[in-house]
Design a protein around this motif. Structure first.
Motif, PDB file in Angstrom:
ATOM      1  N   ARG A 197       0.831  -1.214   0.000  1.00 24.75           N
ATOM      2  CA  ARG A 197       0.000   0.000   0.000  1.00 24.75           C
ATOM      3  C   ARG A 197       0.864   1.261   0.000  1.00 24.75           C
ATOM      4  O   ARG A 197       0.597   2.222  -0.718  1.00 24.75           O
ATOM      5  N   THR A 252      -9.092   3.153   0.299  1.00 22.67           N
ATOM      6  CA  THR A 252      -9.866   4.344   0.638  1.00 22.67           C
ATOM      7  C   THR A 252     -10.589   4.237   1.971  1.00 22.67           C
ATOM      8  O   THR A 252     -10.879   5.252   2.591  1.00 22.67           O
ATOM      9  N   GLN A 306      -9.851   1.448   4.354  1.00 27.12           N
ATOM     10  CA  GLN A 306      -9.161   0.589   5.326  1.00 27.12           C
ATOM     11  C   GLN A 306     -10.080  -0.536   5.815  1.00 27.12           C
ATOM     12  O   GLN A 306     -10.083  -0.889   6.991  1.00 27.12           O
ATOM     13  N   VAL A 308      -4.862  10.213  -2.377  1.00 28.32           N
ATOM     14  CA  VAL A 308      -5.018   8.802  -2.009  1.00 28.32           C
ATOM     15  C   VAL A 308      -3.646   8.194  -1.723  1.00 28.32           C
ATOM     16  O   VAL A 308      -3.484   7.398  -0.799  1.00 28.32           O
ATOM     17  N   ALA A 315      -2.488   9.374   1.567  1.00 26.62           N
ATOM     18  CA  ALA A 315      -3.305   8.752   2.608  1.00 26.62           C
ATOM     19  C   ALA A 315      -2.717   7.410   3.047  1.00 26.62           C
ATOM     20  O   ALA A 315      -2.957   6.962   4.174  1.00 26.62           O
ATOM     21  N   GLN A 316      -1.926   6.788   2.170  1.00 27.72           N
ATOM     22  CA  GLN A 316      -1.289   5.517   2.543  1.00 27.72           C
ATOM     23  C   GLN A 316      -0.087   5.745   3.449  1.00 27.72           C
ATOM     24  O   GLN A 316       0.430   4.821   4.060  1.00 27.72           O
ATOM     25  N   PRO A 364      -1.763   8.968   8.435  1.00 28.78           N
ATOM     26  CA  PRO A 364      -3.100   8.710   8.965  1.00 28.78           C
ATOM     27  C   PRO A 364      -3.993   9.942   8.966  1.00 28.78           C
ATOM     28  O   PRO A 364      -5.201   9.828   8.739  1.00 28.78           O
ATOM     29  N   ARG A 407      -5.312  10.271   5.593  1.00 26.71           N
ATOM     30  CA  ARG A 407      -6.262   9.192   5.384  1.00 26.71           C
ATOM     31  C   ARG A 407      -7.644   9.587   5.918  1.00 26.71           C
ATOM     32  O   ARG A 407      -8.654   9.466   5.229  1.00 26.71           O
ATOM     33  N   ASP A 408      -7.692  10.099   7.135  1.00 19.48           N
ATOM     34  CA  ASP A 408      -8.966  10.521   7.716  1.00 19.48           C
ATOM     35  C   ASP A 408      -9.579  11.665   6.923  1.00 19.48           C
ATOM     36  O   ASP A 408     -10.783  11.714   6.702  1.00 19.48           O
ATOM     37  N   ARG A 463     -10.914  10.305   3.691  1.00 18.98           N
ATOM     38  CA  ARG A 463     -12.053   9.432   3.951  1.00 18.98           C
ATOM     39  C   ARG A 463     -13.280  10.244   4.355  1.00 18.98           C
ATOM     40  O   ARG A 463     -14.407   9.916   3.992  1.00 18.98           O
TER      41      ARG A 463
END
Lengths: 196, 196
Positions: free
Chosen positions: A108, A168, A170, B111, B114-115, B118, B121-122, B125
């Motif tokens: 990832r 996207t 998790q 994206v 986001a990997q 965190p 990522r939030d 998302r």
DNA sequence: GTACAAACGAGGCATTAAGCCTCGTAAGTC
DNA sequence: GACTTACGAGGCTTAATGCCTCGTTTGTAC
């Protein structure tokens, strides 16, 4: 970041190489990809920084080399007679792998980095470990599915939903959805065509 | 990188805000996400660095704010009576968007980030722009497809293959494949069930 | 076994971005 | 017109990059 000069060869000592690859792997799990540095890898592996730069150009390159074997092994699922069962098992393993396995975390991170760095993009695309593993399963299914198109397209259709969900959200896709998806694909690939 | 403290509010001058967002957008296209820096954004926008840090925490946050409107607009496709046609049109637009549009480039970069982070990522998302746009189309289809499951699952199934293909191969799926995929989905969602 | 060459650990270096700080200035508010 | 808040500018500490040079080790040639 990465220049154009490609390193060839490996460290003189295989043991040193393993230390480095393990250090990269451990660091990824411990601190995450963003906080992982060449300096940190060198220190944890107990080698000089120049040894890293001599054989690799970026941390992505090290990480790919460190995890690709695990990756291919984890994504090799046993053959099952029923194509639907075979593919479902594979997708289940893929979801678990991407979510929980250290090598899945690495994959990832690499796909993520590939969106930022063209060199990493080429690297991951060339190695294409996920595509390779998917192809192995798809080749088994091909006997009963004569209408299968280009393997790359099949792979995208097969694994796309699973990968998208993990990247996207998790999250893994529920089993029933996986089966429905695989059932549709097998049906389409088995008969002449599924569309207009 | 990103801490926990969230910035609230906006620059006093809306014009300054627009300069900043445009600078971020332009920089992404010009130099790519990796080479894009807070310093660079500030300089190109003609503002002090502290103004950036006052209202945003990371370049990802700026980029998301800079592109989310374009993103939602680009992925709004006109309604079509036939569900297969409706979804196919959407997926075609999605493929083009991800490959060619600056906002699509930004989405891929986010994206990717986001990997690694965190916080990002939030952020992605929560905003979930792609999910939002897909839901709009799926809601139109729902009338003729009573067996549709959870919208999040539908979205993953619908867009997963397209997104996967772009992220890993920088390629769009051919039109015939898109149609076949959509046809399968609509068929499954229309009848009682498509699996065991 | 000794000579040689390549790779090695260590760490110094210039460059650069992050993120915080403090200036003096320019807006908007009461 | 005083007050407050944001602003631009840029200085600062910290830390990573990637290159460099030091001895030193190690595997090979003679």
């Amino acid at each position: 970041m990465g220049s154009d000069n490609a390193r060839i060869g490996r460290p003189r000592s295989e043991q040193a190489r393993q230390s480095i690859l393990h250090a990269a792997d451990d660091l990824l799990v411990d601190v995450g990809y963003a906080a992982m540095t060449m300096k940190g890898i060198a220190e944890r592996a107990g080698v000089g920084r120049q040894t890293l730069y001599r054989w690799w150009t970026t941390k992505a390159e090290i990480l790919l080399e460190a995890t690709i074997d695990d990756l291919l092994e984890e994504l090799t699922t046993p053959a099952e007679p029923d194509p639907v069962e075979d593919l479902s098992t594979y997708l289940r393993a893929l979801g678990r792998f991407l979510l929980d396995d250290p090598a899945g975390l690495a994959y990832r991170a690499l796909v993520g980095e590939a969106q930022h760095d063209p060199a990493v993009r080429d690297l991951v695309r060339t190695a294409d470990p996920l595509g390779t593993s998917a192809r192995a399963v798809l080749d088994r299914v091909r006997r009963t599915a004569p209408a299968m198109p280009d393997p790359a397209l099949c792979t995208a259709h097969l694994v796309g939903p699973v990968v998208y969900q993990v990247l996207t959200a998790q999250t893994a896709l529920p089993d029933t959805e996986l089966r429905a998806h695989v059932t549709d694909l097998v049906a389409r690939w088995s008969t002449a065509t599924g569309s207009a």
